[in-house]
Design a protein around this motif. Structure first.
Motif, PDB file in Angstrom:
ATOM      1  N   GLU A 276     -19.301  -7.036  25.411  1.00  0.00           N
ATOM      2  CA  GLU A 276     -19.922  -7.837  26.299  1.00  0.00           C
ATOM      3  C   GLU A 276     -20.128  -9.343  26.054  1.00  0.00           C
ATOM      4  OE1 GLU A 276     -22.569  -4.198  28.224  1.00  0.00           O
ATOM      5  OE2 GLU A 276     -23.636  -5.749  26.934  1.00  0.00           O
ATOM      6  N   SER A 277     -20.043 -10.183  27.083  1.00  0.00           N
ATOM      7  CA  SER A 277     -20.116 -11.781  27.075  1.00  0.00           C
ATOM      8  C   SER A 277     -21.879 -11.848  26.980  1.00  0.00           C
ATOM      9  CB  SER A 277     -19.676 -12.265  28.141  1.00  0.00           C
ATOM     10  OG  SER A 277     -20.010 -13.477  28.253  1.00  0.00           O
ATOM     11  N   ALA A 278     -22.108 -12.684  25.987  1.00  0.00           N
ATOM     12  CA  ALA A 278     -23.472 -13.048  25.750  1.00  0.00           C
ATOM     13  C   ALA A 278     -24.005 -13.939  26.873  1.00  0.00           C
ATOM     14  CB  ALA A 278     -23.666 -13.515  24.435  1.00  0.00           C
ATOM     15  N   ASP A 279     -23.183 -14.695  27.461  1.00  0.00           N
ATOM     16  CA  ASP A 279     -23.483 -15.725  28.549  1.00  0.00           C
ATOM     17  C   ASP A 279     -23.695 -14.804  29.902  1.00  0.00           C
ATOM     18  OD1 ASP A 279     -23.450 -18.050  26.814  1.00  0.00           O
ATOM     19  OD2 ASP A 279     -21.460 -18.231  27.342  1.00  0.00           O
ATOM     20  N   ILE A 280     -22.757 -13.960  29.841  1.00  0.00           N
ATOM     21  CA  ILE A 280     -22.920 -13.247  31.076  1.00  0.00           C
ATOM     22  C   ILE A 280     -24.203 -12.317  31.045  1.00  0.00           C
ATOM     23  CG2 ILE A 280     -21.873 -11.176  32.382  1.00  0.00           C
ATOM     24  CD1 ILE A 280     -18.994 -12.606  31.956  1.00  0.00           C
ATOM     25  N   ILE A 281     -24.440 -11.614  30.004  1.00  0.00           N
ATOM     26  CA  ILE A 281     -25.511 -10.708  30.101  1.00  0.00           C
ATOM     27  C   ILE A 281     -27.057 -11.500  30.263  1.00  0.00           C
ATOM     28  CG2 ILE A 281     -26.992  -9.096  28.554  1.00  0.00           C
ATOM     29  CD1 ILE A 281     -24.297  -8.051  29.498  1.00  0.00           C
ATOM     30  N   LEU A 282     -26.786 -12.855  29.767  1.00  0.00           N
ATOM     31  CA  LEU A 282     -28.094 -13.617  29.849  1.00  0.00           C
ATOM     32  C   LEU A 282     -28.268 -13.899  31.520  1.00  0.00           C
ATOM     33  CD1 LEU A 282     -30.519 -14.661  28.406  1.00  0.00           C
ATOM     34  CD2 LEU A 282     -29.106 -16.723  28.032  1.00  0.00           C
ATOM     35  N   CYS A 283     -27.226 -14.234  32.184  1.00  0.00           N
ATOM     36  CA  CYS A 283     -27.319 -14.496  33.443  1.00  0.00           C
ATOM     37  C   CYS A 283     -27.502 -13.123  34.252  1.00  0.00           C
ATOM     38  CB  CYS A 283     -25.805 -15.086  33.985  1.00  0.00           C
ATOM     39  SG  CYS A 283     -25.413 -16.509  33.787  1.00  0.00           S
ATOM     40  N   ASN A 284     -27.284 -11.856  33.679  1.00  0.00           N
ATOM     41  CA  ASN A 284     -27.465 -10.761  34.371  1.00  0.00           C
ATOM     42  C   ASN A 284     -29.157 -10.550  34.270  1.00  0.00           C
ATOM     43  OD1 ASN A 284     -28.694  -7.864  33.749  1.00  0.00           O
ATOM     44  ND2 ASN A 284     -26.959  -6.985  33.569  1.00  0.00           N
ATOM     45  N   CYS A 285     -29.726 -11.132  33.160  1.00  0.00           N
ATOM     46  CA  CYS A 285     -31.194 -10.808  32.898  1.00  0.00           C
ATOM     47  C   CYS A 285     -31.828 -11.824  34.010  1.00  0.00           C
ATOM     48  CB  CYS A 285     -31.626 -11.426  31.516  1.00  0.00           C
ATOM     49  SG  CYS A 285     -31.095 -10.246  30.081  1.00  0.00           S
ATOM     50  N   LYS A 286     -31.549 -13.118  34.156  1.00  0.00           N
ATOM     51  CA  LYS A 286     -31.975 -13.972  35.147  1.00  0.00           C
ATOM     52  C   LYS A 286     -32.067 -13.382  36.549  1.00  0.00           C
ATOM     53  CE  LYS A 286     -29.802 -17.675  33.417  1.00  0.00           C
ATOM     54  NZ  LYS A 286     -29.157 -18.832  33.021  1.00  0.00           N
ATOM     55  N   ARG A 287     -30.706 -12.877  36.928  1.00  0.00           N
ATOM     56  CA  ARG A 287     -30.453 -11.994  38.133  1.00  0.00           C
ATOM     57  C   ARG A 287     -31.455 -11.262  38.736  1.00  0.00           C
ATOM     58  NH1 ARG A 287     -24.641 -12.926  36.675  1.00  0.00           N
ATOM     59  NH2 ARG A 287     -24.176 -14.707  37.804  1.00  0.00           N
TER      60      ARG A 287
END
Length: 297
Positions: A276-287
């Motif tokens: 998984e992409s760390a940047d995308i997972i962090l955006c997942n958290c924010k969403r």
């Protein structure tokens, strides 16, 4: 209330070592500090060669900084509630060194976790943990810092003393009797692992909560994400997603933990898996957090 930003009620942050595992601390801190969504960051022990660089970034950031000793503690096996006094004392000394590093980096708090759960000897271990924590609080007070202990599971993965909410409350009350600069971190991702409800945990621990984490958990032993692995929101078999985060926020609001005057830290404790992409997972958290906040009445 929902027309207002969640940032009015919490300092939104993330765990540097969890969001960006395996990359240089300075690079992780720079990514987080460059994102205006975040009001706070939690850092782990920093390699000596990177400390000056990380401190420089934090000084520039205007972020609220917390320091978590968890990774170092788990790797080295420091047991702050060991019944062997020499081992307990050693754990205390190592955690005091973490306070020193945290203070130098500008952190307001240092957090850690309890040592191993031993069935039938909880009260003995509790006495040792209170002794260690009180000493850490006195040490931190000299540096204008606070100490926090994070509540984990006691029989699934980390298997530590604190632990069940009732024991966590007993422990926190004992420490608070002499040390006001102490609090508990409650993590949504750990609540399914303690076989308790979020309503029960927040209600029992509300006088002592000074910090909140949110994340996900899997309880299927056959699943590779089983235990305290902090998988992304929306992962198969996960126990927490938008609905559960919204319910947790509702609990925090109902019990007075979500408070404009307090603005406690609320941090993501979510770890990307290898593919998984760390940047995308962090955006997942924010969403996920944004969607959950919109659901509150």
């Amino acid at each position: 209330m929902t027309r207002e930003s969640i940032h009015e009620y919490f300092q939104i942050g993330t765990l540097q070592w969890m969001s960006y595992p395996g990359i240089a601390s300075a690079d992780a801190v720079k990514k987080i500090a460059s994102d205006s969504y975040f009001d706070a960051v939690e850092i782990s022990p920093i390699p000596e060669t990177e400390r000056d660089g990380v401190k420089n970034l934090l000084d520039q950031s205007h972020l609220s900084v917390s320091y978590g000793a968890h990774a170092a503690q788990l790797q080295a096996g420091w047991n702050p509630n060991s019944l062997v006094e020499k081992e307990r004392r050693y754990a205390q000394e190592q955690l005091q060194r973490c306070i020193d590093e945290a203070a130098w980096l500008g952190a307001a708090t240092m957090s850690f976790l309890a040592g191993r759960w031993e069935e039938g000897r909880q009260e003995e271990h509790l006495g040792q943990l209170v002794k260690t924590t009180a000493a850490l609080c006195r040490y931190a007070k000299l540096r204008n810092m606070s100490v926090e202990l994070e509540v984990f599971d006691y029989d699934v993965d980390k298997r530590v003393l604190i632990g069940p909410a009732s024991l966590a409350a007993e422990f926190a009350a004992a420490v608070r009797a002499d040390c006001r600069n102490f609090g508990l971190i409650v993590d949504l991702s750990h609540i399914p692992l303690t076989h308790e409800s979020m309503e029960q945990v927040v209600y029992i621990l509300k006088p002592y909560i000074t910090h909140v984490h949110i994340g996900n958990a899997v309880l299927d032993p056959e699943n590779p994400a089983y235990g305290d692995q902090h998988p992304r929101f929306g992962c198969p078999a996960g126990r927490n997603d938008v609905t559960e985060v919204a319910a947790f926020l509702q609990c925090l609001r109902a019990e007075g933990v979500a408070d404009k005057k307090k603005r406690l830290p609320l941090s993501f404790e979510v770890k990307p898996r290898a593919q998984e992409s760390a940047d995308i997972i962090l955006c997942n958290c924010k969403r996920t957090l944004n969607a959950a906040w919109r659901r509150l009445e």
